[in-house]
Design an enzyme around this catalytic site. Sequence first.
Site, PDB file in Angstrom:
ATOM      1  N   ILE A 198       0.997  19.160 -12.169  1.00 36.14           N
ATOM      2  CA  ILE A 198       2.305  18.996 -11.527  1.00 36.14           C
ATOM      3  C   ILE A 198       2.952  17.673 -11.925  1.00 36.14           C
ATOM      4  O   ILE A 198       4.130  17.616 -12.286  1.00 36.14           O
ATOM      5  CB  ILE A 198       2.158  19.111 -10.000  1.00 36.14           C
TER       6      ILE A 198
ATOM      7  N   SER B  98      15.353  11.446  22.951  1.00 36.44           N
ATOM      8  CA  SER B  98      15.824  11.259  24.327  1.00 36.44           C
ATOM      9  C   SER B  98      15.277   9.968  24.930  1.00 36.44           C
ATOM     10  O   SER B  98      14.268   9.420  24.463  1.00 36.44           O
ATOM     11  CB  SER B  98      15.384  12.444  25.187  1.00 36.44           C
TER      12      SER B  98
ATOM     13  N   GLN C 247     -10.997  11.462 -15.220  1.00 30.78           N
ATOM     14  CA  GLN C 247     -10.577  10.505 -16.242  1.00 30.78           C
ATOM     15  C   GLN C 247     -11.724   9.770 -16.940  1.00 30.78           C
ATOM     16  O   GLN C 247     -11.690   9.631 -18.172  1.00 30.78           O
ATOM     17  CB  GLN C 247      -9.594   9.498 -15.649  1.00 30.78           C
TER      18      GLN C 247
ATOM     19  N   ASP D 181      -2.958   2.315  -1.447  1.00 31.40           N
ATOM     20  CA  ASP D 181      -2.871   3.770  -1.517  1.00 31.40           C
ATOM     21  C   ASP D 181      -4.033   4.413  -0.766  1.00 31.40           C
ATOM     22  O   ASP D 181      -3.837   5.315   0.060  1.00 31.40           O
ATOM     23  CB  ASP D 181      -2.872   4.213  -2.980  1.00 31.40           C
TER      24      ASP D 181
ATOM     25  N   GLU E   9       6.571  19.884  15.616  1.00 30.06           N
ATOM     26  CA  GLU E   9       7.609  18.884  15.867  1.00 30.06           C
ATOM     27  C   GLU E   9       7.314  17.546  15.194  1.00 30.06           C
ATOM     28  O   GLU E   9       8.196  16.685  15.117  1.00 30.06           O
ATOM     29  CB  GLU E   9       7.811  18.701  17.374  1.00 30.06           C
TER      30      GLU E   9
ATOM     31  N   MET F  48     -10.822  11.651 -10.958  1.00 28.02           N
ATOM     32  CA  MET F  48     -12.260  11.775 -11.135  1.00 28.02           C
ATOM     33  C   MET F  48     -12.635  12.416 -12.468  1.00 28.02           C
ATOM     34  O   MET F  48     -13.791  12.363 -12.877  1.00 28.02           O
ATOM     35  CB  MET F  48     -12.873  12.546  -9.965  1.00 28.02           C
TER      36      MET F  48
ATOM     37  N   HIS G 271      -2.220   5.839 -11.322  1.00 27.68           N
ATOM     38  CA  HIS G 271      -2.968   5.332 -10.172  1.00 27.68           C
ATOM     39  C   HIS G 271      -3.998   4.353 -10.724  1.00 27.68           C
ATOM     40  O   HIS G 271      -4.552   4.566 -11.805  1.00 27.68           O
ATOM     41  CB  HIS G 271      -3.638   6.492  -9.440  1.00 27.68           C
TER      42      HIS G 271
END
Length: 328
Positions: free
Chosen positions: A27, A252, A86, A191, A231, A84, A108
């Site tokens: 991705i 509120s 790499q 991170d 929520e 992991m 990273h």
Amino acid sequence: MAKIYRDGDASLDWLKGKTIAVIGYGIQGRAQALNLRDSGLDVIIGARRGGNSWEAARRDGFQVYEVGEAVAKADVVMMLIPDMEQPHVWREQVAPNLRKGAVVDFAHGFNIHYKLITPPPYVDVVMVAPKGPGKAVREEFLAGRGVPALVAVYQDYSGAALKYALAIAKGIGATRAGVIETTFAEETETDLIGEQVVLVGGLMELIKKGFEVLVEMGYQPEVAYFEVLNEAKLIMDLIWQRGIYGMLNGVSDTAKYGGLTVGPRVIDDEVKEKMRRAAARVKSGEFAKEWVEEYQRGAPRLRELMEKAKNHPIEAVGAEMRKLLFGP
């Protein structure tokens, strides 16, 4: 104050005429490769022949090579395979084929910071870490915007490593939003700490414990799910858009008062001290050592914990409630 770079602080000229090898086409790899190509740069892909990534990259019109061959052709190597994986790929395919003077980019800092990868002295080592998933990196780029990123230099062989890092950041669209200068150590540690005590570990357990308390008190699980999980997105969206104080002004007065008086009793100084201890394990390298050993054993504990998470009562309730919200 942090140093923040914008579009005007970076130039794609540092990458013009150079071959950029994106290693991995998941991705994040796909998003960054497409953005760099759309920025007018020469991008090739390194992947496992015949794998899903290989075929996906070919469908997107890229030249695709075995990792070692891609590295040998590249002036810039972007390590965008999972953390992991790499070290092994680095030892077997990247390091033997690196050109002298190449730029190696990580998304990273984990492997560099914890010495799982040791780069040779004749390359630049930089990091461009988008602060968003690959889907957002691509979508924001196409919309003329960008996802912010962190940028760091670990090794400056050329004397221009930061210029190269900023050029990569510009190529993926990050300088449109802003790029913060950091270090490999700071990016890695913050991170991991953020994931463990807040974003993944903290939020997950807070939601689960809240659900358990409501159900144990006799409230319907479906109602409990809406109150503590569904929520949560509404509140997080307000925090993301307006900050914490802005969120308070968007709920509120009853919610304000209850949250401000009860919240500190639940998330108290004892919890903060536990966060400090978790952070200390990250900073010392203890967590990294534990995780690497777990991964090398085949991650049996992770599989066990994932199974436990899957079987928590909130999951069955949530599956039904999401059908109401989003359809079957």
